[in-house]
Design a protein around this motif. Structure first.
Motif, PDB file in Angstrom:
ATOM      1  N   LEU A  53       0.797  -1.117  -0.112  1.00  0.00           N
ATOM      2  CA  LEU A  53       0.087   0.021   0.028  1.00  0.00           C
ATOM      3  C   LEU A  53       0.842   1.204   0.125  1.00  0.00           C
ATOM      4  O   LEU A  53       0.746   2.115  -0.727  1.00  0.00           O
ATOM      5  CB  LEU A  53      -0.885   0.055   1.317  1.00  0.00           C
ATOM      6  CG  LEU A  53      -2.009  -1.064   1.374  1.00  0.00           C
ATOM      7  CD1 LEU A  53      -2.519  -1.144   2.669  1.00  0.00           C
ATOM      8  CD2 LEU A  53      -3.115  -0.795   0.178  1.00  0.00           C
ATOM      9  N   LEU A  54       1.930   1.233   0.881  1.00  0.00           N
ATOM     10  CA  LEU A  54       2.779   2.345   1.032  1.00  0.00           C
ATOM     11  C   LEU A  54       3.642   2.543  -0.351  1.00  0.00           C
ATOM     12  O   LEU A  54       3.639   3.578  -0.975  1.00  0.00           O
ATOM     13  CB  LEU A  54       3.651   2.031   1.959  1.00  0.00           C
ATOM     14  CG  LEU A  54       4.809   3.015   2.447  1.00  0.00           C
ATOM     15  CD1 LEU A  54       4.205   4.395   2.932  1.00  0.00           C
ATOM     16  CD2 LEU A  54       5.914   2.715   3.251  1.00  0.00           C
ATOM     17  N   GLU A  77       2.764   6.400  -7.295  1.00  0.00           N
ATOM     18  CA  GLU A  77       1.844   7.478  -7.758  1.00  0.00           C
ATOM     19  C   GLU A  77       2.328   8.729  -7.512  1.00  0.00           C
ATOM     20  O   GLU A  77       1.983   9.580  -8.409  1.00  0.00           O
ATOM     21  CB  GLU A  77       0.360   7.112  -7.194  1.00  0.00           C
ATOM     22  CG  GLU A  77      -0.375   5.844  -7.899  1.00  0.00           C
ATOM     23  CD  GLU A  77      -0.730   5.869  -9.203  1.00  0.00           C
ATOM     24  OE1 GLU A  77      -0.834   7.113  -9.867  1.00  0.00           O
ATOM     25  OE2 GLU A  77      -0.660   4.799  -9.813  1.00  0.00           O
ATOM     26  N   VAL A  78       2.581   8.959  -6.179  1.00  0.00           N
ATOM     27  CA  VAL A  78       2.944  10.402  -6.074  1.00  0.00           C
ATOM     28  C   VAL A  78       4.233  11.037  -6.536  1.00  0.00           C
ATOM     29  O   VAL A  78       4.428  12.035  -7.103  1.00  0.00           O
ATOM     30  CB  VAL A  78       3.075  10.610  -4.608  1.00  0.00           C
ATOM     31  CG1 VAL A  78       3.690  12.122  -4.193  1.00  0.00           C
ATOM     32  CG2 VAL A  78       1.769  10.613  -3.608  1.00  0.00           C
ATOM     33  N   LEU A 117       6.149  12.893   1.696  1.00  0.00           N
ATOM     34  CA  LEU A 117       4.824  13.335   1.764  1.00  0.00           C
ATOM     35  C   LEU A 117       3.748  12.310   2.196  1.00  0.00           C
ATOM     36  O   LEU A 117       2.719  12.589   3.157  1.00  0.00           O
ATOM     37  CB  LEU A 117       4.368  13.810   0.270  1.00  0.00           C
ATOM     38  CG  LEU A 117       5.318  14.957  -0.203  1.00  0.00           C
ATOM     39  CD1 LEU A 117       5.030  15.143  -1.734  1.00  0.00           C
ATOM     40  CD2 LEU A 117       5.106  16.366   0.524  1.00  0.00           C
ATOM     41  N   VAL A 118       3.920  11.046   1.713  1.00  0.00           N
ATOM     42  CA  VAL A 118       2.894   9.970   2.049  1.00  0.00           C
ATOM     43  C   VAL A 118       3.242   9.642   3.638  1.00  0.00           C
ATOM     44  O   VAL A 118       2.226   9.707   4.247  1.00  0.00           O
ATOM     45  CB  VAL A 118       3.375   8.695   1.320  1.00  0.00           C
ATOM     46  CG1 VAL A 118       2.858   7.387   1.844  1.00  0.00           C
ATOM     47  CG2 VAL A 118       2.968   9.110  -0.347  1.00  0.00           C
ATOM     48  N   ASN A 171       2.442   1.436  -3.315  1.00  0.00           N
ATOM     49  CA  ASN A 171       1.663   2.109  -4.574  1.00  0.00           C
ATOM     50  C   ASN A 171       1.461   3.638  -4.474  1.00  0.00           C
ATOM     51  O   ASN A 171       1.436   4.550  -5.433  1.00  0.00           O
ATOM     52  CB  ASN A 171       0.222   1.402  -4.434  1.00  0.00           C
ATOM     53  CG  ASN A 171       0.216   0.123  -4.990  1.00  0.00           C
ATOM     54  OD1 ASN A 171       1.283  -0.345  -5.582  1.00  0.00           O
ATOM     55  ND2 ASN A 171      -0.721  -0.669  -4.705  1.00  0.00           N
ATOM     56  N   ALA A 172       1.436   3.935  -2.963  1.00  0.00           N
ATOM     57  CA  ALA A 172       1.037   5.489  -2.828  1.00  0.00           C
ATOM     58  C   ALA A 172       2.191   6.137  -3.366  1.00  0.00           C
ATOM     59  O   ALA A 172       2.193   7.283  -3.757  1.00  0.00           O
ATOM     60  CB  ALA A 172       0.546   5.576  -1.480  1.00  0.00           C
ATOM     61  N   LEU A 206       8.058   9.688  -0.603  1.00  0.00           N
ATOM     62  CA  LEU A 206       7.969   8.782   0.628  1.00  0.00           C
ATOM     63  C   LEU A 206       7.521   9.896   1.837  1.00  0.00           C
ATOM     64  O   LEU A 206       6.884   9.794   2.590  1.00  0.00           O
ATOM     65  CB  LEU A 206       9.176   7.958   0.823  1.00  0.00           C
ATOM     66  CG  LEU A 206       9.222   7.350   2.142  1.00  0.00           C
ATOM     67  CD1 LEU A 206       8.010   6.363   2.098  1.00  0.00           C
ATOM     68  CD2 LEU A 206      10.567   6.340   2.302  1.00  0.00           C
ATOM     69  N   GLN A 210       4.974  10.204  -9.537  1.00  0.00           N
ATOM     70  CA  GLN A 210       4.811  10.278 -10.950  1.00  0.00           C
ATOM     71  C   GLN A 210       4.492  12.123 -11.343  1.00  0.00           C
ATOM     72  O   GLN A 210       4.479  12.458 -12.435  1.00  0.00           O
ATOM     73  CB  GLN A 210       3.428   9.820 -11.554  1.00  0.00           C
ATOM     74  CG  GLN A 210       3.095   8.422 -11.157  1.00  0.00           C
ATOM     75  CD  GLN A 210       3.383   7.541 -12.415  1.00  0.00           C
ATOM     76  OE1 GLN A 210       2.773   8.054 -13.480  1.00  0.00           O
ATOM     77  NE2 GLN A 210       4.089   6.490 -12.080  1.00  0.00           N
ATOM     78  N   LEU A 211       4.302  12.597 -10.232  1.00  0.00           N
ATOM     79  CA  LEU A 211       4.252  14.170 -10.359  1.00  0.00           C
ATOM     80  C   LEU A 211       5.638  14.819 -10.685  1.00  0.00           C
ATOM     81  O   LEU A 211       6.622  14.360 -10.521  1.00  0.00           O
ATOM     82  CB  LEU A 211       3.691  14.822  -8.887  1.00  0.00           C
ATOM     83  CG  LEU A 211       2.121  14.342  -8.530  1.00  0.00           C
ATOM     84  CD1 LEU A 211       1.897  14.818  -7.266  1.00  0.00           C
ATOM     85  CD2 LEU A 211       1.119  14.867  -9.784  1.00  0.00           C
ATOM     86  N   PRO A 212       5.367  16.011 -11.565  1.00  0.00           N
ATOM     87  CA  PRO A 212       6.564  16.666 -12.122  1.00  0.00           C
ATOM     88  C   PRO A 212       7.654  16.961 -11.013  1.00  0.00           C
ATOM     89  O   PRO A 212       6.858  17.703  -9.974  1.00  0.00           O
ATOM     90  CB  PRO A 212       6.176  17.446 -13.078  1.00  0.00           C
ATOM     91  CG  PRO A 212       4.836  17.961 -12.668  1.00  0.00           C
ATOM     92  CD  PRO A 212       4.273  16.620 -11.975  1.00  0.00           C
ATOM     93  N   ILE A 237       8.901  15.573  -8.368  1.00  0.00           N
ATOM     94  CA  ILE A 237       8.825  14.835  -7.179  1.00  0.00           C
ATOM     95  C   ILE A 237       9.349  13.394  -7.314  1.00  0.00           C
ATOM     96  O   ILE A 237       8.841  12.583  -8.149  1.00  0.00           O
ATOM     97  CB  ILE A 237       7.414  14.666  -6.620  1.00  0.00           C
ATOM     98  CG1 ILE A 237       6.780  16.014  -6.462  1.00  0.00           C
ATOM     99  CG2 ILE A 237       7.227  13.846  -5.633  1.00  0.00           C
ATOM    100  CD1 ILE A 237       5.463  16.319  -5.687  1.00  0.00           C
TER     101      ILE A 237
END
Lengths: 205, 205
Positions: free
Chosen positions: A7-8, A14-15, A29-30, A10-11, A27, A17-19, A21
């Motif tokens: 779960l960690l 996904e995060v 931010l999550v 995946n999160a 990690l 993928q932002l330009p 970052i």
């Protein structure tokens, strides 16, 4: 990076993928979200999904809007004969902040950039040319970034409307207000001399 | 910042709640999502919500895990008599990457920091002290950051377990491998001299 939890992982993926970052920032931010109440993550997720799925683009100028026609285009006090051509919504916000422009905008949605696979047909150029052809536009101001892509886009649009009765201008390039002259690059400094302004006119600004 | 859309404004506000992300960066990230297919935003939102709502913490070491007991704690090949005390999951990942530790971890979830309102009872200290009292732990390694907060936390734990039969060590402080001596700060350099290592022992690393 080896994660102790799918779960960690995946999160973080996904995060990241932002330009701008990377995995480490993602990690951080999550893990921050994990320390906050669940509601913050829910609010963030919902705001992003609502925005992505429900946002509209103004039919007239292509700016981001909650309405079919944006507040600027539907404002009767604005000069519909003056159109400022910009790249995206950030430029509209920046120019609106100056309170020195009372015309309308036209948001292209990008610049012509073959390197990024963006051609003229990916941008909102046809709508602009149609507006000019209708004859209601008196002046067009190009306010794109002063880069190769910006200049190319300006020139592409210029070629399509040069035969119509419309004044075409571009925002002034020069030394920034408050900047020391010695730090200005030579092209900017050169342009600021060629395009010098009568001193008495500059006093009125 | 004046937004042309409430949906955009909400999304920017939520993203800018994240640490180290201001309004401008948030706007850049949100506009990036707008240029991507809807599916990317959906995947991001769902990954964050799934993570926040379903993530578990290992019952034994408090590390983030998808299981009740994490993979490290349930691995029979690891030395259950050796426990490394760390701040959070990033430290576990960093130490695991070195492949030089075969014991278990204990994740505190932070450091004692009165300035941030974090006291001993906000951390996972009691579980660690209980483990030591049970007598199964032979050695405890403190691997917290070398800051005032880290040292305070080490000392707080030390006071509670000093009367039990357990070796307590802390990771070595010294000049980083590959670093020039002249750039090392004086405290680090001083400690690296006091805690010098026999040369023949260092050859084996």
């Amino acid at each position: 990076m080896e994660f102790s939890s799918k779960l960690l992982e995946n999160a973080v993926n996904e995060v990241s993928q932002l330009p701008g970052i990377g995995k480490r920032t993602a990690l951080r931010l999550v893990l921050h979200l994990l320390r906050q109440p669940n509601e913050q993550t829910d609010a963030l997720s919902q705001a992003l999904q609502m925005m992505r799925n429900n946002i509209k683009f103004c039919k007239s100028c292509n700016n981001i809007s909650d309405l079919e026609v944006c507040e600027i285009c539907s404002n009767p006090n604005r000069d519909i004969g003056l159109i400022c051509v910009v790249e995206d919504v950030r430029d509209v916000m920046a120019i609106e902040n100056t309170s020195s422009f009372r015309g309308l905008y036209h948001v292209l949605g990008g610049k012509i950039s073959p390197m990024d696979g963006i051609g003229p047909h990916d941008l909102n150029i046809k709508l602009l040319v149609d507006k000019v052809k209708e004859g209601k536009v008196k002046e067009l101001i190009f306010a794109l970034s002063s880069t190769m892509e910006g200049d190319t886009t300006n020139f592409y649009i210029y070629k399509q409307i040069q035969d119509y009765d419309v004044d075409i201008s571009t925002i002034a390039r020069g030394v920034s207000v408050g900047d020391e002259l010695e730090y200005a690059d030579e092209i900017t400094l050169g342009r600021s001399i060629v395009n010098r302004v009568p001193f008495e006119a500059s006093l009125k600004l």
